[in-house]
Design a protein around this motif. Structure first.
Motif, mmCIF file in Angstrom:
data_model
loop_
_atom_site.group_PDB
_atom_site.id
_atom_site.type_symbol
_atom_site.label_atom_id
_atom_site.label_comp_id
_atom_site.label_asym_id
_atom_site.label_seq_id
_atom_site.Cartn_x
_atom_site.Cartn_y
_atom_site.Cartn_z
ATOM 1 N N LYS A 47 0.825 -1.213 0.000
ATOM 2 C CA LYS A 47 0.000 0.000 0.000
ATOM 3 C C LYS A 47 0.847 1.246 0.000
ATOM 4 O O LYS A 47 1.929 1.281 0.593
ATOM 5 C CB LYS A 47 -0.923 0.004 1.218
ATOM 6 N N LYS A 48 0.334 2.256 -0.636
ATOM 7 C CA LYS A 48 1.050 3.533 -0.713
ATOM 8 C C LYS A 48 0.458 4.498 0.305
ATOM 9 O O LYS A 48 -0.758 4.578 0.453
ATOM 10 C CB LYS A 48 0.836 4.129 -2.112
ATOM 11 N N TYR A 49 1.345 5.218 1.019
ATOM 12 C CA TYR A 49 0.880 6.291 1.902
ATOM 13 C C TYR A 49 1.626 7.555 1.543
ATOM 14 O O TYR A 49 2.852 7.530 1.366
ATOM 15 C CB TYR A 49 1.143 5.944 3.359
ATOM 16 N N VAL A 50 0.903 8.652 1.439
ATOM 17 C CA VAL A 50 1.562 9.934 1.217
ATOM 18 C C VAL A 50 1.477 10.714 2.527
ATOM 19 O O VAL A 50 0.387 11.023 3.011
ATOM 20 C CB VAL A 50 0.902 10.715 0.065
ATOM 21 N N ILE A 51 2.656 10.994 3.122
ATOM 22 C CA ILE A 51 2.690 11.639 4.434
ATOM 23 C C ILE A 51 3.187 13.081 4.274
ATOM 24 O O ILE A 51 4.224 13.321 3.660
ATOM 25 C CB ILE A 51 3.603 10.850 5.394
ATOM 26 N N THR A 52 2.418 13.999 4.793
ATOM 27 C CA THR A 52 2.804 15.410 4.715
ATOM 28 C C THR A 52 3.365 15.840 6.063
ATOM 29 O O THR A 52 2.724 15.637 7.103
ATOM 30 C CB THR A 52 1.583 16.270 4.361
ATOM 31 N N LEU A 53 4.573 16.403 6.037
ATOM 32 C CA LEU A 53 5.197 16.845 7.284
ATOM 33 C C LEU A 53 5.218 18.360 7.341
ATOM 34 O O LEU A 53 4.909 19.036 6.360
ATOM 35 C CB LEU A 53 6.615 16.266 7.368
ATOM 36 N N GLU A 54 5.638 18.849 8.520
ATOM 37 C CA GLU A 54 5.564 20.298 8.735
ATOM 38 C C GLU A 54 6.443 21.088 7.770
ATOM 39 O O GLU A 54 6.052 22.129 7.265
ATOM 40 C CB GLU A 54 5.986 20.623 10.172
ATOM 41 N N ASN A 55 7.672 20.563 7.541
ATOM 42 C CA ASN A 55 8.564 21.287 6.634
ATOM 43 C C ASN A 55 9.437 20.317 5.842
ATOM 44 O O ASN A 55 9.434 19.116 6.090
ATOM 45 C CB ASN A 55 9.430 22.260 7.422
ATOM 46 N N GLU A 56 10.152 20.868 4.896
ATOM 47 C CA GLU A 56 10.973 20.041 4.010
ATOM 48 C C GLU A 56 12.096 19.328 4.757
ATOM 49 O O GLU A 56 12.449 18.202 4.421
ATOM 50 C CB GLU A 56 11.588 20.913 2.899
ATOM 51 N N GLU A 57 12.620 20.021 5.746
ATOM 52 C CA GLU A 57 13.744 19.448 6.504
ATOM 53 C C GLU A 57 13.294 18.174 7.234
ATOM 54 O O GLU A 57 13.950 17.141 7.192
ATOM 55 C CB GLU A 57 14.276 20.516 7.474
ATOM 56 N N ALA A 58 12.101 18.254 7.821
ATOM 57 C CA ALA A 58 11.541 17.089 8.516
ATOM 58 C C ALA A 58 11.269 15.960 7.525
ATOM 59 O O ALA A 58 11.509 14.780 7.817
ATOM 60 C CB ALA A 58 10.256 17.472 9.241
ATOM 61 N N ALA A 59 10.792 16.356 6.338
ATOM 62 C CA ALA A 59 10.497 15.351 5.309
ATOM 63 C C ALA A 59 11.771 14.623 4.902
ATOM 64 O O ALA A 59 11.779 13.395 4.736
ATOM 65 C CB ALA A 59 9.850 16.017 4.094
ATOM 66 N N VAL A 112 10.798 4.176 0.695
ATOM 67 C CA VAL A 112 10.312 5.470 0.214
ATOM 68 C C VAL A 112 10.336 5.474 -1.310
ATOM 69 O O VAL A 112 11.340 5.131 -1.922
ATOM 70 C CB VAL A 112 11.195 6.610 0.761
ATOM 71 N N SER A 113 9.196 5.818 -1.902
ATOM 72 C CA SER A 113 9.186 5.820 -3.367
ATOM 73 C C SER A 113 9.348 7.229 -3.922
ATOM 74 O O SER A 113 9.734 7.403 -5.064
ATOM 75 C CB SER A 113 7.914 5.165 -3.908
ATOM 76 N N ASP A 114 9.051 8.238 -3.094
ATOM 77 C CA ASP A 114 9.098 9.587 -3.636
ATOM 78 C C ASP A 114 9.159 10.609 -2.501
ATOM 79 O O ASP A 114 8.512 10.442 -1.458
ATOM 80 C CB ASP A 114 7.841 9.834 -4.495
ATOM 81 N N VAL A 115 9.989 11.647 -2.684
ATOM 82 C CA VAL A 115 9.983 12.770 -1.739
ATOM 83 C C VAL A 115 9.812 14.033 -2.560
ATOM 84 O O VAL A 115 10.566 14.276 -3.498
ATOM 85 C CB VAL A 115 11.319 12.870 -0.955
ATOM 86 N N SER A 116 8.811 14.823 -2.243
ATOM 87 C CA SER A 116 8.695 16.107 -2.930
ATOM 88 C C SER A 116 8.279 17.158 -1.918
ATOM 89 O O SER A 116 7.247 17.015 -1.265
ATOM 90 C CB SER A 116 7.705 16.013 -4.085
ATOM 91 N N GLN A 117 9.118 18.167 -1.787
ATOM 92 C CA GLN A 117 8.938 19.228 -0.785
ATOM 93 C C GLN A 117 8.713 18.601 0.590
ATOM 94 O O GLN A 117 9.556 17.847 1.067
ATOM 95 C CB GLN A 117 7.818 20.162 -1.210
ATOM 96 N N ASN A 118 7.548 18.836 1.185
ATOM 97 C CA ASN A 118 7.336 18.285 2.527
ATOM 98 C C ASN A 118 6.482 17.015 2.519
ATOM 99 O O ASN A 118 5.916 16.634 3.513
ATOM 100 C CB ASN A 118 6.713 19.353 3.446
ATOM 101 N N GLN A 119 6.369 16.395 1.318
ATOM 102 C CA GLN A 119 5.581 15.165 1.228
ATOM 103 C C GLN A 119 6.481 13.962 0.965
ATOM 104 O O GLN A 119 7.369 14.021 0.119
ATOM 105 C CB GLN A 119 4.553 15.274 0.105
ATOM 106 N N VAL A 120 6.212 12.886 1.671
ATOM 107 C CA VAL A 120 6.973 11.655 1.471
ATOM 108 C C VAL A 120 5.993 10.540 1.121
ATOM 109 O O VAL A 120 4.972 10.375 1.786
ATOM 110 C CB VAL A 120 7.746 11.258 2.753
ATOM 111 N N THR A 121 6.287 9.806 0.039
ATOM 112 C CA THR A 121 5.452 8.662 -0.311
ATOM 113 C C THR A 121 6.153 7.382 0.132
ATOM 114 O O THR A 121 7.305 7.127 -0.244
ATOM 115 C CB THR A 121 5.203 8.622 -1.827
ATOM 116 N N VAL A 122 5.446 6.625 0.963
ATOM 117 C CA VAL A 122 6.026 5.427 1.550
ATOM 118 C C VAL A 122 5.247 4.208 1.065
ATOM 119 O O VAL A 122 4.023 4.257 0.977
ATOM 120 C CB VAL A 122 5.965 5.494 3.092
#
Lengths: 266, 295
Positions: B222-234, B244-254
């Motif tokens: 299953k894919k989850y897209v997690i949004t974090l507070e800022n890019e650094e945290a992401a 991790v399949s993708d990181v864009s700005q503050n979003q990480v796809t796991v």
């Protein structure tokens, strides 16, 4: 071999069209019969003498003073050929071509009804319509003549003439029907199915017009319908009638067999 | 031997289109999912089962009878929902259903009424004026009203809203419990997941996979897209050792496969704002299962 539910539905779907055709025939029959004048030769005969080429193209040759040959010349050379022919083409489209083209044939075949039964039932609907149309024309002709010219019409020969037309129209229906069963694409089903009878009819008209082209009439099945010969009760003409009828039976049987064996992408 | 058997079915339309040497069998009382991208050959296969097309090679049988030769016989106990609903346009829904009942020579029973109520369908309007969803409901009623033993359903829930989709799933489960054999092509994972015991996927006319749904679910990533507070945290989150399949700005796809707890414990330590699970198409899920997207 026949599904009555489908048959009833087909008849219910055809009667409006039949009514329109009946109205057109009523108009032509009434007008043309009123032009008959046994003493002086009809007004139409005057036309025929004035413009022989044009009149003979549409199969209207100067007739004798007899009422039945008058009807044969002015109604059974053009009107009783073309209108039932159009009816055949429209009926085939409604009963077979559209169902395959649109896909509603799916529901007719997704049921415990054999394909042969479906095709035979639709054929029967068409034959019923055609019979009704020619039967109506026969009754219409007889009544019209009896009102305007009591006792003048040779009813026996007039009925024979109508049986001849019916055989010809069954044959045309057979052509339309077999094309609808051969071609999956409605373009070809209608194009060829309507094209063959229409082309035959045009050749017939050309053959009527010109002496050089007269031989061309043997190139079409219309030549088997010899209306002059039928009212004269010539054996050749009667044989032509029977040949058309047998031809129609063969065409219909072949159409049903083709429909039963073909791949349907519905 | 299964109720519905397809053996070496081949129909070549040229240019790689068609169905090629396809074989599978469906058991009594089974709901069988039939999946594949558009143009893969699902409808072609179904047309063979319905007796509309004659196999070039191979054969199909239903209840031991040949689908081409004995088609009228088979149809006595078969219900069908076509992929595209085309009726006779001048009829109302009521007229159509009563026409089909008489045409099939089935005795009218209480079932039609029950189905109409179940799907909240008032079939009195003209078929050509009906919405896609209403037409679909008419098609469903027509397929089930004679209580057939075998059902062939080509994307049966297309055009239905969520509520009606779940009513349809309930109906399928009831029919399954009554021992009916069902072949269903579908695009919706939920529908397949809830009803089917086995699933076949067809690609370019050949069988790409055949397995039971539980195996599929177990292996589902299953894919989850997690949004974090800022890019650094992401960026830090992405280095926690999850897939991790993708990181864009503050979003990480796991991508998570059976280790949801691990994800939760990692998320606990981070400033997570939002979490979403994007809808995955059935094909995507299948392709993950059978390894690689370029197969």
């Amino acid at each position: 071999m026949i599904n009555w539910t489908l048959y009833k539905r087909g008849i219910r779907g055809s009667w409006k069209m039949l009514l329109i055709f009946a109205a057109v025939l009523t108009m032509y029959f009434t007008i043309i019969i009123s032009m008959f004048d046994p003493a002086l030769g009809s007004a139409l005969n005057e036309f025929a003498k004035a413009m022989p080429e044009l009149m003979s193209v549409v199969g209207m040759n100067p007739a004798s003073a007899e009422l039945v040959s008058f009807l044969e010349a002015y109604l059974y050379g053009f009107i009783m050929l073309i209108f039932p022919m159009i009816f055949c083409i429209l009926s085939t489209n409604k009963l077979i071509v559209r169902h395959i083209d649109r896909g509603s044939m799916t529901y007719l075949l997704a049921a415990p009804v054999r394909r042969e039964t479906v095709a035979f039932t639709q054929m029967k609907v068409m034959a019923t319509g055609l019979f009704a149309l020619v039967f109506y024309a026969t009754v219409l002709g007889i009544i019209n003549c009896e009102i305007s010219f009591p006792g003048k019409l040779d009813i026996g020969r007039f009925i024979l003439l109508n049986i001849g037309v019916l055989c010809l129209q069954f044959f045309i229906a057979g052509i339309c029907f077999i094309c609808a069963c051969i071609f999956n694409d409605s373009k070809y089903a209608l194009g060829v199915g309507a094209g063959i009878p229409a082309l035959g009819f045009i050749i017939q008209m050309m053959a009527n017009a010109g002496k050089e082209l007269e031989k061309a009439k043997y190139a079409t099945f219309f030549t088997l319908f010899d209306s002059d010969g039928i009212i004269a009760k010539e054996s050749g003409a009667i044989f032509g009638m029977i040949a058309l009828f047998i031809g129609a039976l063969i065409l219909f049987s072949a159409a049903i067999a083709i429909f039963s064996k073909k791949d349907l992408h519905i | 031997m299964g109720v519905c058997e397809i053996q070496g079915l081949t129909r070549d339309y040229g240019k790689g289109r068609g169905v090629f040497d396809l074989s599978f069998s469906i058991n009594q009382g089974e709901v069988f999912g039939f999946l594949g991208p558009n143009g893969a050959g699902k409808t072609t296969t179904i047309r063979h089962l319905m007796g509309f097309l004659k196999p070039q090679k191979g054969r199909c049988t239903i209840g031991g009878k040949d689908c081409w030769k004995d088609r009228a016989e088979i149809q006595k106990n078969l219900g069908y929902i076509p992929g595209e609903m085309v009726f006779f346009d001048d009829m109302t829904g009521t007229q159509f259903l009563s026409f089909m009942t008489k045409y099939r020579k089935t005795k009218s029973n209480g079932r039609t009424k029950e189905l109409l109520e179940r799907f909240e369908l008032d079939p009195q309007s003209k078929l050509k004026k009906m919405s896609k969803g209403m037409k679909q409901k008419v098609g469903i009623v027509a397929a089930f009203m004679h209580d057939p033993e075998v059902l062939i359903l080509d994307e049966p829930t297309s055009g239905l809203d969520q509520l009606m989709q779940s009513r349809f799933i309930e109906l399928l489960l009831e029919e399954k419990a009554r021992g009916k054999t069902i072949l269903m092509s579908s695009h919706m994972f939920e529908e397949v997941e809830r009803t089917c015991s086995r699933v076949a996927i067809i690609r370019q006319g050949t069988l790409a996979a055949l397995d039971n749904v539980d195996a599929l679910k177990a292996a589902q990533a299953k894919k989850y897209v997690i949004t974090l507070e800022n890019e650094e945290a992401a960026a830090r989150f992405a280095n926690e050792g999850l897939r991790v399949s993708d990181v864009s700005q503050n979003q990480v796809t796991v991508i998570v496969q059976n280790n949801i707890k691990e994800l939760i414990s990692v998320m606990d330590r981070y400033p997570v704002i939002n979490i979403i699970t994007p809808n995955q198409s059935l094909e995507e899920i299948f392709m993950q299962y059978y390894g690689g997207e370029n197969q």
